[in-house]
Write an enzyme that holds these catalytic residues in place. Sequence first.
Site, PDB file in Angstrom:
ATOM      1  N   GLU A  33      44.376  40.251  55.173  1.00  0.00           N
ATOM      2  CA  GLU A  33      44.068  41.020  53.977  1.00  0.00           C
ATOM      3  C   GLU A  33      44.981  40.519  52.891  1.00  0.00           C
ATOM      4  OE1 GLU A  33      42.652  44.968  54.034  1.00  0.00           O
ATOM      5  OE2 GLU A  33      44.286  45.610  52.756  1.00  0.00           O
ATOM      6  N   GLY A  34      44.404  39.943  51.878  1.00  0.00           N
ATOM      7  CA  GLY A  34      45.239  39.404  50.810  1.00  0.00           C
ATOM      8  C   GLY A  34      44.939  40.102  49.514  1.00  0.00           C
ATOM      9  N   TYR A  36      43.185  39.118  47.154  1.00  0.00           N
ATOM     10  CA  TYR A  36      41.839  38.966  46.635  1.00  0.00           C
ATOM     11  C   TYR A  36      40.738  39.189  47.647  1.00  0.00           C
ATOM     12  CZ  TYR A  36      43.775  37.907  42.233  1.00  0.00           C
ATOM     13  OH  TYR A  36      44.446  38.034  41.045  1.00  0.00           O
ATOM     14  N   ASP A 163      50.138  27.864  45.688  1.00  0.00           N
ATOM     15  CA  ASP A 163      50.540  29.007  46.521  1.00  0.00           C
ATOM     16  C   ASP A 163      50.836  28.546  47.944  1.00  0.00           C
ATOM     17  OD1 ASP A 163      51.262  31.594  46.991  1.00  0.00           O
ATOM     18  OD2 ASP A 163      49.232  32.359  47.248  1.00  0.00           O
TER      19      ASP A 163
HETATM   20  N1  LIG Z   1      39.654  30.147  57.853  1.00  0.00           N
HETATM   21  C1  LIG Z   1      40.479  31.048  58.354  1.00  0.00           C
HETATM   22  N2  LIG Z   1      40.625  31.173  59.691  1.00  0.00           N
HETATM   23  C2  LIG Z   1      41.450  32.092  60.213  1.00  0.00           C
HETATM   24  N3  LIG Z   1      42.210  32.922  59.488  1.00  0.00           N
HETATM   25  C3  LIG Z   1      42.117  32.854  58.157  1.00  0.00           C
HETATM   26  C4  LIG Z   1      41.242  31.927  57.514  1.00  0.00           C
HETATM   27  N4  LIG Z   1      41.375  32.087  56.177  1.00  0.00           N
HETATM   28  C5  LIG Z   1      42.280  33.059  56.000  1.00  0.00           C
HETATM   29  N5  LIG Z   1      42.733  33.538  57.181  1.00  0.00           N
HETATM   30  C6  LIG Z   1      43.730  34.595  57.402  1.00  0.00           C
HETATM   31  O1  LIG Z   1      43.658  35.528  56.351  1.00  0.00           O
HETATM   32  C7  LIG Z   1      44.877  35.546  55.603  1.00  0.00           C
HETATM   33  C8  LIG Z   1      44.584  35.774  54.140  1.00  0.00           C
HETATM   34  O2  LIG Z   1      43.707  34.753  53.686  1.00  0.00           O
HETATM   35  P1  LIG Z   1      43.799  34.162  52.226  1.00  0.00           P
HETATM   36  O3  LIG Z   1      45.219  33.744  51.992  1.00  0.00           O
HETATM   37  O4  LIG Z   1      42.753  33.146  52.037  1.00  0.00           O
HETATM   38  O5  LIG Z   1      43.460  35.462  51.383  1.00  0.00           O
HETATM   39  P2  LIG Z   1      44.115  35.956  50.044  1.00  0.00           P
HETATM   40  O6  LIG Z   1      43.397  37.208  49.673  1.00  0.00           O
HETATM   41  O7  LIG Z   1      44.059  34.880  49.048  1.00  0.00           O
HETATM   42  O8  LIG Z   1      45.601  36.214  50.549  1.00  0.00           O
HETATM   43  P3  LIG Z   1      47.022  36.227  49.793  1.00  0.00           P
HETATM   44  O9  LIG Z   1      46.937  37.211  48.690  1.00  0.00           O
HETATM   45  O10 LIG Z   1      47.974  36.649  50.892  1.00  0.00           O
HETATM   46  O11 LIG Z   1      47.321  34.837  49.357  1.00  0.00           O
HETATM   47  C9  LIG Z   1      45.556  34.219  55.922  1.00  0.00           C
HETATM   48  O12 LIG Z   1      46.954  34.321  55.821  1.00  0.00           O
HETATM   49  C10 LIG Z   1      45.118  33.973  57.354  1.00  0.00           C
HETATM   50  O13 LIG Z   1      45.950  34.635  58.278  1.00  0.00           O
END
Ligand SMILES: Nc1ncnc2c1ncn2[C@@H]1O[C@H](COP(=O)(O)OP(=O)(O)OP(=O)(O)O)[C@@H](O)[C@H]1O
Length: 502
Positions: A33-34, A36, A163
């Site tokens: 969960e990030g 975005y 990032d």
């Molecule tokens: N292709 C994938 N396969 C497995 N796990 C994934 C994948 N993409 C993302 N994740 C998991 O989900 C998490 C969050 O993904 P991502 O960083 O793309 O989202 P975000 O909303 O941009 O997060 P943040 O705000 O933390 O940067 C990653 O740290 C990872 O653990």
Amino acid sequence: MAVAAYGQLNVEGLASWGSRSVDCFEKLEKIGEGTYGQVYMAREITTGEIVALKKIRMDNEKEGFPITAIREIKILKKLHHENVIKLKEIVTSQGPEVDEQGKLDGNKYNSNIYMVFEYMDHDLTGLSDRPGLRFTIPQIKCYMKQLLTGLHYCHVNQVLHRDIKGSNLLIDNEGTLKLADFGLARSFSNDHNGNLTNRVITLWYRPPELLLGATKYGPAVDMWSVGCIFAELLHGKPILPGKNEPEQLNKIFELCGSPDELNWPGVSKIPWYNKFKPTRQMKKRVRQVFQHFDRHALDLLEKMLSLDPSQRISAKDALDAEYFWTDPLPCDPKSLPKYEASHEFQTKKKRQQQRQNEEMAKRQKLQHPQQHARLPPIQQTGQSHPPSHWAGPANSYPPPVSSGPTHHQYGKPRGPPGGAPSRYPPSGNPSGGYYPDRGSQGGGYTSGSYPPQGRGQPYPGGASGYAVGPSNYSQGGQYGSSGTGRGSNLGGNRSQQYGWPQ
Ligand SMILES: Nc1ncnc2c1ncn2[C@@H]1O[C@H](COP(=O)(O)OP(=O)(O)OP(=O)(O)O)[C@@H](O)[C@H]1O
């Protein structure tokens, strides 16, 4: 946040994308969960293929589709490399969706958009956070080499990641590392003169030029983050865990010395230099602080943690560093041990649950001290323990397994994260590519709190002096000058080996 009008997601070359429904996939488990969006492990119903679905968060969007998602999609569409995550497709959902608690997700468009990625078993933070895990030197070299190879590919394709951090480095059970989360990435060109935002990169990995307010910068910003990751892998914990921007700068200066016109020509012209320049002279202490690193690691680290971005080593030159060409050599990714899946989101959750359990146990003990003295220990359901007979010294390694879970073994949703201890048997025989820990040089990891994200969050305290001002600072074409020495002599062979574009 900047947005595109809804329904106008005109991403060139994505003609057929978005035509399939998310119903073609069965969500198995939330793995991330990030800022975005949420990320789920899912299975494509017809083929059984395991993928990662990243739901693009629309609930904060007043006017349309988030520009960060458009950027991420556009950039990922043009990047094709083994060490860069593959965006397979975009799918949509029609009608309102409910979240894990069964609540409507509050998205006024009644429709969601998901990015479909190849599934990766781990992220580096989740993997290194496994209890007792210490990476070996060949393993660290192997991950670093892949990180630099992927980043070099991005940089020659004029993409800044912006990032780089452990949770954005995904690793599969084949040992392949891929750069992920291009939500903050953007294209750059060496002759581009426009200003870029300096509010990018998660704080602990953010370079001094951004903290000092530079708005003209290049690939060197990513290389600083790589330096922080490199040292973190060897040291066992984050090396610059600042709580806010001024503290972050201070930690950098304490380690790398104070910047001045001698070691960083032009620094005094960066917008917030006068506000944040250290009041006392500080010496560079990288070699002293990390004296337990080997000489080649230190040489490389110093070049990555150069205060002056124009002197910071590029990804290409880093790959030519002695570090990667002296014993012990990087291991073959395929020879790396396989582990049960681990993502930062889950390891955080496990820790949280473990803390809750401990607190509950403490409270119960206080309330009923005698009765509890006779009860069996509370089971720590949220914790993934190594088998008890493996509770050896910190430098012992988590048990490598001969056959870890493959994608196709994820036939049904798994239990709650961390519900069961590791299923993998210990092995005293470090198989192929696994080297026992090499003394204090082995990496390790300690759990810690997590750094503020680098996504446009306001600087702390409006009066802190972090106001964006015009910049007359120019980085001066750091990237692309491949330097002299080994790179030019040996680059040919090595380039072929890395498979990067010439
Ligand atoms: N292709 C994938 N396969 C497995 N796990 C994934 C994948 N993409 C993302 N994740 C998991 O989900 C998490 C969050 O993904 P991502 O960083 O793309 O989202 P975000 O909303 O941009 O997060 P943040 O705000 O933390 O940067 C990653 O740290 C990872 O653990």
